[in-house]
Design a protein around this motif. Sequence first.
Motif, PDB file in Angstrom:
ATOM      1  N   LYS A 492       1.036  -1.068   0.141  1.00 40.27           N
ATOM      2  CA  LYS A 492      -0.073   0.119   0.016  1.00 40.27           C
ATOM      3  C   LYS A 492       0.760   1.076  -0.174  1.00 40.27           C
ATOM      4  N   SER A 493       0.326   2.316  -0.606  1.00 41.10           N
ATOM      5  CA  SER A 493       0.856   3.579  -0.573  1.00 41.10           C
ATOM      6  C   SER A 493       2.235   3.855  -1.165  1.00 41.10           C
ATOM      7  N   LEU A 494       2.394   3.189  -2.192  1.00 41.67           N
ATOM      8  CA  LEU A 494       3.625   3.560  -3.351  1.00 41.67           C
ATOM      9  C   LEU A 494       3.655   4.641  -3.976  1.00 41.67           C
ATOM     10  N   LYS A 495       4.868   5.470  -3.992  1.00 40.33           N
ATOM     11  CA  LYS A 495       5.046   6.436  -5.172  1.00 40.33           C
ATOM     12  C   LYS A 495       5.395   5.937  -6.372  1.00 40.33           C
ATOM     13  N   ILE A 496       5.224   6.489  -7.452  1.00 37.47           N
ATOM     14  CA  ILE A 496       5.667   6.198  -8.537  1.00 37.47           C
ATOM     15  C   ILE A 496       6.551   7.135  -8.768  1.00 37.47           C
ATOM     16  N   ILE A 497       8.027   6.814  -8.726  1.00 27.39           N
ATOM     17  CA  ILE A 497       9.125   7.836  -8.941  1.00 27.39           C
ATOM     18  C   ILE A 497       9.318   8.110 -10.292  1.00 27.39           C
ATOM     19  N   MET A 511       8.252   0.947 -14.115  1.00 25.27           N
ATOM     20  CA  MET A 511       8.132   2.112 -13.412  1.00 25.27           C
ATOM     21  C   MET A 511       9.059   1.599 -12.055  1.00 25.27           C
ATOM     22  N   LYS A 512       9.711   2.679 -11.433  1.00 19.77           N
ATOM     23  CA  LYS A 512      10.405   2.754 -10.185  1.00 19.77           C
ATOM     24  C   LYS A 512       9.471   3.046  -9.176  1.00 19.77           C
ATOM     25  N   LEU A 513       9.543   2.258  -7.968  1.00 19.09           N
ATOM     26  CA  LEU A 513       8.380   2.623  -7.099  1.00 19.09           C
ATOM     27  C   LEU A 513       9.199   2.691  -5.844  1.00 19.09           C
ATOM     28  N   GLY A 514       8.702   3.764  -5.036  1.00 20.69           N
ATOM     29  CA  GLY A 514       9.054   4.016  -3.622  1.00 20.69           C
ATOM     30  C   GLY A 514       8.384   4.043  -2.580  1.00 20.69           C
ATOM     31  N   SER A 515       8.574   3.816  -1.359  1.00 16.99           N
ATOM     32  CA  SER A 515       7.742   3.761  -0.237  1.00 16.99           C
ATOM     33  C   SER A 515       7.747   5.052   0.421  1.00 16.99           C
ATOM     34  N   THR A 516       6.347   5.404   0.817  1.00 12.90           N
ATOM     35  CA  THR A 516       6.121   6.783   1.462  1.00 12.90           C
ATOM     36  C   THR A 516       6.702   6.939   2.848  1.00 12.90           C
ATOM     37  N   TYR A 520      12.759   3.121   0.484  1.00  8.83           N
ATOM     38  CA  TYR A 520      13.089   1.713  -0.126  1.00  8.83           C
ATOM     39  C   TYR A 520      12.443   1.726  -1.438  1.00  8.83           C
ATOM     40  N   ASN A 521      13.211   1.470  -2.454  1.00  5.22           N
ATOM     41  CA  ASN A 521      12.712   1.813  -3.732  1.00  5.22           C
ATOM     42  C   ASN A 521      12.595   0.156  -4.291  1.00  5.22           C
ATOM     43  N   GLY A 522      11.792  -0.054  -5.412  1.00  2.33           N
ATOM     44  CA  GLY A 522      11.629  -1.533  -5.989  1.00  2.33           C
ATOM     45  C   GLY A 522      11.246  -1.107  -7.449  1.00  2.33           C
ATOM     46  N   GLU A 523      11.506  -2.088  -8.275  1.00  5.14           N
ATOM     47  CA  GLU A 523      11.276  -2.054  -9.784  1.00  5.14           C
ATOM     48  C   GLU A 523       9.856  -2.810 -10.097  1.00  5.14           C
ATOM     49  N   GLY A 524       8.889  -2.167 -10.728  1.00  5.79           N
ATOM     50  CA  GLY A 524       7.758  -2.961 -11.262  1.00  5.79           C
ATOM     51  C   GLY A 524       7.672  -3.040 -12.598  1.00  5.79           C
ATOM     52  N   ILE A 525       6.881  -3.713 -12.896  1.00  7.76           N
ATOM     53  CA  ILE A 525       6.470  -3.797 -14.624  1.00  7.76           C
ATOM     54  C   ILE A 525       5.089  -4.338 -14.681  1.00  7.76           C
TER      55      ILE A 525
END
Length: 586
Positions: A492-497, A511-516, A520-525
């Motif tokens: 929940k509550s992820l930023k699209i960087i 997309m590169k995702l980050g925690s609000t 912490y970042n992650g890569e999503g597809i």
Amino acid sequence: MLKNIKFNYKAFSDEIGTSQLLAKLLVNRDIYEKDKAIRYINADLKNLYDGSRMKDMDKGVNIIKSSIEKGLKILIVGDYDVDGVISTYILFSALSECGANVEFKIPDRVKDGYGINENIIKDAKDRGVDTIITCDNGIAAFSQLKLAVELGINVVVTDHHDIQFEEMEDGTKREILPEADAVINPKQNQCTYPFKALCGAGIAYKFSKVLYKAVGINELKADRFIEYAAIATVCDVVDLIDENRILVKSGLHKLNNTQNIGLKALFKEVGIWDKEITVYSLGFIIGPSINASGRLEQALWALKLLISENEHEAEELAKKLHALNVERQQITNKGLEKAIDIIENSEIKDQKVKVIYMPDIHESVAGIIAGRIKERYNSPTFVITKGEEGAKGSGRSIEEYNMFQEMLKCKHLLQKFGGHPMAAGLSLKEEDIIPLQKEINERCTLTDEEMIPKIIIDMPIELRSINLKLAEELRIMEPFGKGNSKPVFACKSLKIIKAAVLGAKKNVIKMKLGSTAGNYNGEGILFQEADKFEEFILTNFGREQLEKIYAGRNNSVIIDIAFNIDINEYNGNKSVQLNIRSYRKS
């Protein structure tokens, strides 16, 4: 929907030697006993059950053994789909190695229809066939096998389809079985075999193993058929649990080192020769190529490919199968467009069970179109077309609707039918299509809630907890498929960087995702949904925010996602990738 089963996960994880996260995933799949968990984690061939435990297995094997010893002519009758072709190949190869005088017959989809028919039996009698063994069909061939027995032909049925029954006055159900000298189907009530979900090829493999032992051949030699059974198990969409999971896991290893000339030619033709063979390869590349043979021409081409020992012949057959599959895809796409048009412009759109009559489409793609319609509308769907004699069709269902049992309630309108809870085939008179459409909907008990598409989430997880170690541990659960679904997590509550559109068709969003809540970042597809994603951002956040996302600038887009955890390998480097299944505004 979130799975939330109360259980002592720490004690269970300590007992089986895994993380608590993996223990929870196993419990979510109804595996909460140590022995079952160890069996699942190891997925070893030594954990396969003895095929002779199946009802009538020894009886059927002895009939075939006797026929071999007497030099009698044996006919294998298969089916034209992947499971039928593979089953036929396994039995033909095994019986030939045992010295049998054996032939095979795969019915023509258009001329013969599904399964064994009276013309096949009469022709077999005329050609001096003494014994018939069916594979992937026969359990519903009542009049046909009665004729075979009357003509003095020995009959052995090997099948895995659901067994027809009638309800008695006291409410009990009585199974209806065909007349045969041996009926091998683990779904029989009297069969004590511990696993009921093998496909036709799985049963053919078991039969071969017991036959080898009976005739004095090392039964382990039958394990060469596991790679073929793996193809059929995936393509017939049976549950990838217990024995099926063991067969597929071992079979994939064998397929990646296959010595079959035909399979190697097909791998090269469809462009996967230098790639790892996976469940996806089988279900979406190899299976459809084998299936296309029986759909548009004759399944004999696919069977000949598997049997071939000539590289040039195998290459030509592989080219033929691939070309037929490309043609099948084009026919399917046109038929799907027409089916959607029919639904959107008729009362069918509001019916819970969709029965669509399309007399002009090729009957071979009816099942594929039914599957696509089922996915689009989340409705049980039958697609019926005009056959040479009356109407024929295929059905595909959702988890909440047992299609086979519902067809039993309308069997007075059907000439012939068979299948599973999730898929079925049928034939009926053209004038009975509208009555079927009406009655099957009147009898339908699906609620509006059951018709809502659902994503089952295994557990919520924080972005900071997702790493390569976790992704590697999840691979213990492979191979994934029906009944052993890939774990679904939620954040929940992820930023699209930042986001970018990729792919030849510009339909993939990376997309590169980050925690609000932290750094912490992650890569999503997100596959196949670039247009829908853009529409979602525009509707919920506006064009300015969409432009900021693509430019990698600070934005106010916050989303929740459901996803699988995958490993992306590129140039020898591994990284974690979140394969996004669904998303919403946070």
